[in-house]
Design a protein around this motif. Structure first.
Motif, PDB file in Angstrom:
ATOM      1  N   ARG A  37      36.023  23.214  59.487  1.00 53.98           N
ATOM      2  CA  ARG A  37      35.107  24.344  59.653  1.00 53.98           C
ATOM      3  C   ARG A  37      33.651  23.900  59.555  1.00 53.98           C
ATOM      4  NH1 ARG A  37      35.154  29.824  59.411  1.00 53.98           N
ATOM      5  NH2 ARG A  37      33.384  30.841  58.434  1.00 53.98           N
ATOM      6  N   LYS A  38      33.346  23.099  58.551  1.00 53.26           N
ATOM      7  CA  LYS A  38      31.972  22.636  58.354  1.00 53.26           C
ATOM      8  C   LYS A  38      31.492  21.847  59.569  1.00 53.26           C
ATOM      9  CE  LYS A  38      30.231  21.283  54.270  1.00 53.26           C
ATOM     10  NZ  LYS A  38      30.048  20.462  53.067  1.00 53.26           N
ATOM     11  N   THR A  39      32.349  20.980  60.093  1.00 50.23           N
ATOM     12  CA  THR A  39      31.987  20.175  61.264  1.00 50.23           C
ATOM     13  C   THR A  39      31.765  21.061  62.482  1.00 50.23           C
ATOM     14  OG1 THR A  39      33.320  18.353  60.404  1.00 50.23           O
ATOM     15  CG2 THR A  39      32.681  18.234  62.705  1.00 50.23           C
ATOM     16  N   ARG A  40      32.656  22.022  62.695  1.00 49.23           N
ATOM     17  CA  ARG A  40      32.520  22.927  63.849  1.00 49.23           C
ATOM     18  C   ARG A  40      31.245  23.771  63.753  1.00 49.23           C
ATOM     19  NH1 ARG A  40      37.005  23.081  67.156  1.00 49.23           N
ATOM     20  NH2 ARG A  40      38.993  22.551  66.194  1.00 49.23           N
ATOM     21  N   LEU A  41      30.963  24.287  62.537  1.00 48.33           N
ATOM     22  CA  LEU A  41      29.782  25.130  62.364  1.00 48.33           C
ATOM     23  C   LEU A  41      28.486  24.344  62.542  1.00 48.33           C
ATOM     24  CD1 LEU A  41      30.859  27.470  59.415  1.00 48.33           C
ATOM     25  CD2 LEU A  41      30.689  28.027  61.856  1.00 48.33           C
ATOM     26  N   SER A 107      46.651  31.907  62.412  1.00 52.70           N
ATOM     27  CA  SER A 107      46.405  30.539  62.881  1.00 52.70           C
ATOM     28  C   SER A 107      46.888  30.354  64.315  1.00 52.70           C
ATOM     29  CB  SER A 107      47.075  29.516  61.954  1.00 52.70           C
ATOM     30  OG  SER A 107      48.474  29.473  62.157  1.00 52.70           O
ATOM     31  N   ARG A 108      47.939  31.069  64.687  1.00 51.13           N
ATOM     32  CA  ARG A 108      48.471  30.981  66.053  1.00 51.13           C
ATOM     33  C   ARG A 108      47.581  31.714  67.053  1.00 51.13           C
ATOM     34  NH1 ARG A 108      50.851  26.656  65.883  1.00 51.13           N
ATOM     35  NH2 ARG A 108      51.766  26.465  63.853  1.00 51.13           N
ATOM     36  N   MET A 109      46.683  32.567  66.559  1.00 48.84           N
ATOM     37  CA  MET A 109      45.790  33.313  67.438  1.00 48.84           C
ATOM     38  C   MET A 109      44.518  32.522  67.767  1.00 48.84           C
ATOM     39  SD  MET A 109      47.655  35.973  67.688  1.00 48.84           S
ATOM     40  CE  MET A 109      46.752  37.334  68.351  1.00 48.84           C
ATOM     41  N   ILE A 110      44.268  31.449  67.043  1.00 52.41           N
ATOM     42  CA  ILE A 110      43.057  30.651  67.251  1.00 52.41           C
ATOM     43  C   ILE A 110      43.179  29.894  68.565  1.00 52.41           C
ATOM     44  CG2 ILE A 110      41.656  28.747  66.377  1.00 52.41           C
ATOM     45  CD1 ILE A 110      42.547  29.587  63.542  1.00 52.41           C
ATOM     46  N   GLU A 114      36.383  30.426  70.101  1.00 54.68           N
ATOM     47  CA  GLU A 114      36.186  31.788  69.585  1.00 54.68           C
ATOM     48  C   GLU A 114      36.219  31.805  68.051  1.00 54.68           C
ATOM     49  OE1 GLU A 114      38.370  36.110  69.510  1.00 54.68           O
ATOM     50  OE2 GLU A 114      38.988  34.676  71.028  1.00 54.68           O
ATOM     51  N   ALA A 115      35.195  32.434  67.448  1.00 55.67           N
ATOM     52  CA  ALA A 115      35.021  32.395  65.996  1.00 55.67           C
ATOM     53  C   ALA A 115      35.814  33.467  65.252  1.00 55.67           C
ATOM     54  CB  ALA A 115      33.539  32.524  65.652  1.00 55.67           C
ATOM     55  N   HIS A 116      36.164  34.575  65.902  1.00 57.35           N
ATOM     56  CA  HIS A 116      36.794  35.707  65.207  1.00 57.35           C
ATOM     57  C   HIS A 116      38.050  35.293  64.444  1.00 57.35           C
ATOM     58  CE1 HIS A 116      38.482  39.609  64.315  1.00 57.35           C
ATOM     59  NE2 HIS A 116      39.576  39.253  64.958  1.00 57.35           N
ATOM     60  N   TRP A 117      39.007  34.657  65.135  1.00 60.71           N
ATOM     61  CA  TRP A 117      40.267  34.287  64.490  1.00 60.71           C
ATOM     62  C   TRP A 117      40.065  33.178  63.470  1.00 60.71           C
ATOM     63  CZ3 TRP A 117      43.548  37.933  64.812  1.00 60.71           C
ATOM     64  CH2 TRP A 117      43.663  38.703  65.965  1.00 60.71           C
TER      65      TRP A 117
END
Length: 144
Positions: A37-41, A107-110, A114-117
């Motif tokens: 998450r930190k890397t993506r953000l 997790s299967r919806m990610i 897209e940031a929502h899931w």
């Protein structure tokens, strides 16, 4: 078929030890998730080895976590013939299991960037860790 008293006396400790190990593994999983998450953000690309490990370990931990809940129900039923013997611990086990299943489903919806899931997965994951800590504390208070 009756279970030997000595074995029955050890099973709560086995159940607790198993679930503490799963709790530790969930925290490790959370650590991997936070790194991703930190890397993506920050706009970077998450390390592929950590992403693969996180994705591979997640479903396994979900099954092991919910399995620990059912093992506890079976253990209490065998010992007391009443699954409501420890109602607060049971309630938190149900809530924890529901959150773990929802964490897996989300997790299967990610998909893609897209940031929502991802945000929902993060929030549920933090909740799972907090509920697990409460559940472990309740469990320790039962066997100590």
């Amino acid at each position: 078929m009756a279970i030997d008293k000595k074995i029955m006396d050890l099973l709560p400790y086995a159940h607790g030890s198993y679930n503490l190990l799963i709790l530790l593994m969930f925290f490790i999983q959370g650590y991997f998730g936070l790194k991703i998450r930190k890397t993506r953000l920050s706009g970077g690309s998450a390390p592929l080895n950590i992403v693969k490990r996180h994705r591979r370990l997640g479903p396994i931990l979900a099954v092991l976590g919910v399995g620990g809940f059912f093992a506890g129900i079976i253990l209490v039923y065998i010992d007391f013939k009443n699954i409501l013997e420890f109602p607060i611990h049971l309630l938190f086990g149900v809530v924890l299991s529901v959150f773990i299943v929802n964490l897996f489903i989300v997790s299967r919806m990610i998909k893609g960037p897209e940031a929502h899931w991802r945000d929902l997965h993060y929030r549920i994951g933090i909740s799972v860790l907090l509920i697990y800590l409460v559940q472990a504390t309740l469990g320790l208070s039962i066997i100590i």
